[in-house]
Design a protein around this motif. Sequence first.
Motif, short mmCIF file in Angstrom:
data_model
loop_
_atom_site.label_atom_id
_atom_site.label_comp_id
_atom_site.label_asym_id
_atom_site.label_seq_id
_atom_site.Cartn_x
_atom_site.Cartn_y
_atom_site.Cartn_z
N LYS A 19 -3.08 -8.55 -3.83
CA LYS A 19 -2.94 -8.07 -4.69
C LYS A 19 -2.06 -6.93 -4.14
CE LYS A 19 -6.85 -5.17 -4.50
NZ LYS A 19 -8.16 -6.05 -3.59
N THR A 20 -1.13 -6.09 -4.44
CA THR A 20 -0.39 -4.71 -4.57
C THR A 20 -1.15 -3.71 -3.87
OG1 THR A 20 -1.19 -3.38 -6.61
CG2 THR A 20 1.47 -4.76 -5.73
N THR A 21 -0.60 -3.49 -2.64
CA THR A 21 -2.26 -2.47 -1.87
C THR A 21 -1.27 -0.63 -2.07
OG1 THR A 21 -2.19 -1.91 0.37
CG2 THR A 21 -0.51 -2.63 0.26
N GLU A 22 -2.49 0.37 -1.50
CA GLU A 22 -2.23 1.46 -1.53
C GLU A 22 -1.37 1.92 -0.30
OE1 GLU A 22 -3.49 3.00 -4.23
OE2 GLU A 22 -4.07 1.43 -4.88
N ILE A 23 -1.33 0.76 1.08
CA ILE A 23 -1.13 1.33 1.87
C ILE A 23 0.70 2.07 1.79
CG2 ILE A 23 -0.22 1.01 4.45
CD1 ILE A 23 -2.68 -1.67 4.23
N ILE A 24 1.09 2.45 2.54
CA ILE A 24 2.34 3.88 2.62
C ILE A 24 2.76 2.80 3.38
CG2 ILE A 24 3.74 5.18 2.42
CD1 ILE A 24 1.61 6.46 0.01
N GLU A 53 -3.24 6.49 9.48
CA GLU A 53 -2.03 7.71 8.61
C GLU A 53 -2.36 9.18 9.02
OE1 GLU A 53 -1.09 7.90 4.33
OE2 GLU A 53 -1.47 5.65 5.31
#
Length: 147
Positions: free
Chosen positions: A14-19, A113
């Motif tokens: 799925k789409t991720t929260e990782i930037i 991060e």
Amino acid sequence: MVDYKQDLWPDEIKTTEIISPVTIIKEQGKILGRKTNNIVVGEVKTFNSSTKLIDFPFTYRFVLVCSSINYEYRLFDFAFPIEIYPIKIIPDTSIANELSLSPRNPEIKIDLEEEFIEILKKIFSAQKTVKIITTLLAQSQDIKDES
């Protein structure tokens, strides 16, 4: 008959929260532009190098750009693997000295991060960085005054 239209992919995709580091740094370049009325901006450039960073597939250079005097200054190079971390950063030599990095290996390895954000703050706050930006602003003003 086999149903080739059946979804064979796992549900975890799925789409991720990782930037991405590139996104973070590009945003900082825009913020610098806003602070300097776009006289000095930060730009991320794809960078192909023979440095040690090349062992990662995603390799970039962050430069300070002052268009009015047609000048760019390399602030640091950075690279990362497909998994994003660890990130490697090699700052400008003067900044590396300010950060007390080894002259023989001025590479910074970052695993999280939060660490990445802290290192960026240190690089952006370094005396050399501030001096370059203020000098570019001054030289840009000189050009503006002449016209």
